[in-house]
Design a protein around this motif. Structure first.
Motif, PDB file in Angstrom:
ATOM      1  N   ASN A   1     -30.696  18.133 -34.910  1.00  0.00           N
ATOM      2  CA  ASN A   1     -30.459  16.941 -34.072  1.00  0.00           C
ATOM      3  C   ASN A   1     -28.783  16.769 -34.350  1.00  0.00           C
ATOM      4  OD1 ASN A   1     -30.829  14.509 -32.975  1.00  0.00           O
ATOM      5  ND2 ASN A   1     -30.884  13.476 -34.769  1.00  0.00           N
ATOM      6  N   MET A   2     -28.227  17.586 -35.342  1.00  0.00           N
ATOM      7  CA  MET A   2     -26.692  17.367 -35.672  1.00  0.00           C
ATOM      8  C   MET A   2     -26.034  18.180 -34.609  1.00  0.00           C
ATOM      9  SD  MET A   2     -26.232  18.032 -39.633  1.00  0.00           S
ATOM     10  CE  MET A   2     -27.292  17.265 -40.946  1.00  0.00           C
ATOM     11  N   ILE A   3     -26.569  18.899 -33.780  1.00  0.00           N
ATOM     12  CA  ILE A   3     -25.859  19.865 -32.721  1.00  0.00           C
ATOM     13  C   ILE A   3     -25.647  19.009 -31.451  1.00  0.00           C
ATOM     14  CG2 ILE A   3     -25.758  22.031 -31.671  1.00  0.00           C
ATOM     15  CD1 ILE A   3     -27.907  23.063 -33.693  1.00  0.00           C
ATOM     16  N   GLU A   4     -24.582  19.146 -31.026  1.00  0.00           N
ATOM     17  CA  GLU A   4     -24.077  18.783 -29.579  1.00  0.00           C
ATOM     18  C   GLU A   4     -25.078  19.327 -28.514  1.00  0.00           C
ATOM     19  OE1 GLU A   4     -22.198  16.447 -28.277  1.00  0.00           O
ATOM     20  OE2 GLU A   4     -20.397  16.255 -29.671  1.00  0.00           O
ATOM     21  N   ASP A   5     -25.670  18.527 -27.673  1.00  0.00           N
ATOM     22  CA  ASP A   5     -26.645  19.238 -26.402  1.00  0.00           C
ATOM     23  C   ASP A   5     -26.178  20.011 -25.865  1.00  0.00           C
ATOM     24  OD1 ASP A   5     -28.576  17.345 -27.616  1.00  0.00           O
ATOM     25  OD2 ASP A   5     -28.083  15.504 -26.100  1.00  0.00           O
ATOM     26  N   GLU A   6     -24.905  19.992 -25.637  1.00  0.00           N
ATOM     27  CA  GLU A   6     -24.142  20.855 -24.617  1.00  0.00           C
ATOM     28  C   GLU A   6     -22.636  21.519 -24.921  1.00  0.00           C
ATOM     29  OE1 GLU A   6     -23.941  19.900 -20.346  1.00  0.00           O
ATOM     30  OE2 GLU A   6     -26.084  20.554 -20.221  1.00  0.00           O
ATOM     31  N   THR A   7     -22.173  22.568 -25.221  1.00  0.00           N
ATOM     32  CA  THR A   7     -21.118  22.863 -25.454  1.00  0.00           C
ATOM     33  C   THR A   7     -20.701  24.058 -24.474  1.00  0.00           C
ATOM     34  OG1 THR A   7     -21.019  22.990 -27.934  1.00  0.00           O
ATOM     35  CG2 THR A   7     -19.594  24.638 -27.042  1.00  0.00           C
ATOM     36  N   THR A   8     -19.501  24.149 -23.859  1.00  0.00           N
ATOM     37  CA  THR A   8     -19.023  24.903 -22.877  1.00  0.00           C
ATOM     38  C   THR A   8     -18.276  26.216 -23.589  1.00  0.00           C
ATOM     39  OG1 THR A   8     -17.950  22.943 -21.657  1.00  0.00           O
ATOM     40  CG2 THR A   8     -17.274  25.364 -21.128  1.00  0.00           C
ATOM     41  N   TRP A   9     -19.217  27.469 -23.025  1.00  0.00           N
ATOM     42  CA  TRP A   9     -18.604  28.904 -23.518  1.00  0.00           C
ATOM     43  C   TRP A   9     -18.049  29.297 -22.491  1.00  0.00           C
ATOM     44  CZ3 TRP A   9     -20.105  28.854 -28.671  1.00  0.00           C
ATOM     45  CH2 TRP A   9     -21.158  27.932 -28.949  1.00  0.00           C
ATOM     46  N   TYR A  10     -16.905  29.933 -22.739  1.00  0.00           N
ATOM     47  CA  TYR A  10     -16.004  30.641 -21.900  1.00  0.00           C
ATOM     48  C   TYR A  10     -16.258  32.071 -21.915  1.00  0.00           C
ATOM     49  CZ  TYR A  10     -13.566  26.163 -22.534  1.00  0.00           C
ATOM     50  OH  TYR A  10     -13.343  24.779 -22.565  1.00  0.00           O
ATOM     51  N   GLN A  11     -16.517  32.750 -20.788  1.00  0.00           N
ATOM     52  CA  GLN A  11     -16.941  34.210 -20.868  1.00  0.00           C
ATOM     53  C   GLN A  11     -15.719  34.931 -19.910  1.00  0.00           C
ATOM     54  OE1 GLN A  11     -20.449  36.149 -19.151  1.00  0.00           O
ATOM     55  NE2 GLN A  11     -20.454  37.057 -20.835  1.00  0.00           N
ATOM     56  N   GLY A  12     -14.730  35.166 -20.629  1.00  0.00           N
ATOM     57  CA  GLY A  12     -13.352  35.694 -20.009  1.00  0.00           C
ATOM     58  C   GLY A  12     -13.555  37.493 -19.994  1.00  0.00           C
ATOM     59  N   ASN A  13     -12.736  38.254 -19.843  1.00  0.00           N
ATOM     60  CA  ASN A  13     -12.755  39.812 -19.655  1.00  0.00           C
ATOM     61  C   ASN A  13     -11.766  40.264 -20.769  1.00  0.00           C
ATOM     62  OD1 ASN A  13     -14.933  40.140 -17.896  1.00  0.00           O
ATOM     63  ND2 ASN A  13     -13.454  39.315 -16.168  1.00  0.00           N
ATOM     64  N   TYR A  14     -12.060  41.220 -21.517  1.00  0.00           N
ATOM     65  CA  TYR A  14     -11.239  41.881 -22.432  1.00  0.00           C
ATOM     66  C   TYR A  14     -11.076  43.329 -21.950  1.00  0.00           C
ATOM     67  CZ  TYR A  14      -9.217  44.147 -26.553  1.00  0.00           C
ATOM     68  OH  TYR A  14      -8.545  45.289 -27.161  1.00  0.00           O
ATOM     69  N   ASN A  15      -9.973  44.183 -22.284  1.00  0.00           N
ATOM     70  CA  ASN A  15      -9.993  45.493 -22.059  1.00  0.00           C
ATOM     71  C   ASN A  15      -8.772  45.970 -23.095  1.00  0.00           C
ATOM     72  OD1 ASN A  15     -10.180  47.977 -21.288  1.00  0.00           O
ATOM     73  ND2 ASN A  15     -10.030  47.707 -18.989  1.00  0.00           N
ATOM     74  N   ASN A  16      -8.959  47.268 -23.229  1.00  0.00           N
ATOM     75  CA  ASN A  16      -7.804  47.858 -24.519  1.00  0.00           C
ATOM     76  C   ASN A  16      -6.481  47.158 -24.116  1.00  0.00           C
ATOM     77  OD1 ASN A  16      -9.648  49.047 -26.048  1.00  0.00           O
ATOM     78  ND2 ASN A  16      -9.639  50.969 -24.996  1.00  0.00           N
ATOM     79  N   GLY A  17      -5.736  46.641 -24.980  1.00  0.00           N
ATOM     80  CA  GLY A  17      -4.206  46.314 -24.676  1.00  0.00           C
ATOM     81  C   GLY A  17      -4.379  45.086 -24.072  1.00  0.00           C
ATOM     82  N   TYR A  18      -5.056  44.287 -23.701  1.00  0.00           N
ATOM     83  CA  TYR A  18      -5.309  42.892 -23.215  1.00  0.00           C
ATOM     84  C   TYR A  18      -5.119  41.941 -24.412  1.00  0.00           C
ATOM     85  CZ  TYR A  18      -7.420  43.882 -18.655  1.00  0.00           C
ATOM     86  OH  TYR A  18      -7.800  44.429 -17.415  1.00  0.00           O
ATOM     87  N   SER A  19      -4.619  40.578 -24.191  1.00  0.00           N
ATOM     88  CA  SER A  19      -4.253  39.730 -25.090  1.00  0.00           C
ATOM     89  C   SER A  19      -5.681  38.904 -25.242  1.00  0.00           C
ATOM     90  CB  SER A  19      -3.389  38.635 -24.594  1.00  0.00           C
ATOM     91  OG  SER A  19      -3.291  37.312 -25.320  1.00  0.00           O
ATOM     92  N   TYR A  20      -5.787  38.636 -26.564  1.00  0.00           N
ATOM     93  CA  TYR A  20      -7.040  37.838 -26.901  1.00  0.00           C
ATOM     94  C   TYR A  20      -7.102  36.346 -25.881  1.00  0.00           C
ATOM     95  CZ  TYR A  20      -4.270  34.457 -29.491  1.00  0.00           C
ATOM     96  OH  TYR A  20      -3.414  33.692 -29.797  1.00  0.00           O
TER      97      TYR A  20
END
Length: 289
Positions: free
Chosen positions: A168-187
């Protein structure tokens, strides 16, 4: 010194980078999981251990300096936190949250600007064994095995991961971001379309419980010597970034099974009832009326 590559301060069991270049090349010196010094391309992802110099007038107010009893500095030793909102506290502090053997979490950030984003301090376990799961047939979070578990069985208090009060303490919805990573990419590309962070990635999902993304604070903070998932895609619709057993970044097929660390946002009216936020004395929390 590194004290024989065994128990010196350079050896914390993970793979991390220094700022020292290797003979003026494009490689840097790194310390591996066994404490040995080696080299790695400057474009490769490694753990970071920030180093700072404190002012000479900083005072120690408590602690012996031991790992289990670290120094607390003046201004860092808050007392009488009963009734203080959790969303006023700091990244890295510990919370007594979760049930049974999975009862310790850490503050990650206040990303949604009202609540408190937290993550399990250790990999999720079942009866003493680290639990593993695959994403399934694709990297899409909405159809993944791991997200279905986290927003299904994990939230069922009868399964022993969380109490009904904690759910019950947890927000019902959180936005989760799914970007792309590859070697040498910025976080930064795990959340933004560009490194100046002016535009968010278009692929987002709203769930109650998720995972940390590549580069997010606390994503690599575990010493269980087991691979575990992030939610970031590895520049491919068949691979996901995971944290390797020595603390580096790698990628795995969605059909592979890895461990994981649940993450969620707690509501803004969660308050502290006791504790000082250390690992030995984590915050106890409750939901205010």
């Amino acid at each position: 010194t590194n004290n024989g590559e065994t128990n010196g301060y350079l050896n914390n069991g993970t793979y991390w980078g220094t700022l020292t270049p290797l003979n003026n090349t494009s490689s840097i010196r790194v310390v591996n999981g066994g404490g040995k010094v080696s080299s790695e391309s400057s474009t490769s992802a490694t753990l970071v251990r920030p180093s700072i110099v404190l002012r000479s007038d900083i005072k120690i107010v408590s602690g012996s300096g031991a790992e289990t009893d670290p120094y607390r500095l003046e201004g860092d030793s808050d007392t009488d936190l009963n009734g203080v909102k959790l969303n006023t506290r700091y990244s890295g502090e510990y919370i007594k949250f979760g049930d049974g053997e999975n009862n310790l979490y850490r503050i990650v950030s206040h990303e949604n600007e009202k609540g408190t984003k937290i993550v399990s301090a250790k990999l999720l376990k079942d009866s003493g064994t680290v639990k593993t799961i695959s994403f399934g047939s694709s990297t899409y979070l909405s159809t993944s095995n791991i997200i279905n578990f986290l927003n299904g069985d994990f939230l069922n208090s009868s399964n022993g991961y969380l109490t009904s009060e904690q759910v019950n303490m947890i927000e019902d919805e959180t936005t989760w971001y799914q970007g792309n990573y590859n070697n040498g990419y910025s976080y930064k590309l795990a959340k933004y379309t560009n490194t100046d962070m002016s535009s968010l990635v278009s692929e987002t999902y709203d769930f109650k419980v998720g995972l940390l993304r590549y580069g997010e604070l606390m994503v690599m903070d575990d010493s269980s010597n087991v691979n575990y998932w992030t939610l970031t895609r590895f520049n491919s619709y068949s691979r996901i970034v995971y944290v390797s057993n020595f603390g580096g970044i790698n990628s795995g097929m969605t059909s592979s099974s890895n461990a994981f660390r649940p993450s969620m946002n707690l509501k803004e009216n969660v308050i502290i009832t006791s504790g000082d936020g250390t690992k030995e004395n984590p915050f106890n929390i409750t939901l205010a009326n």
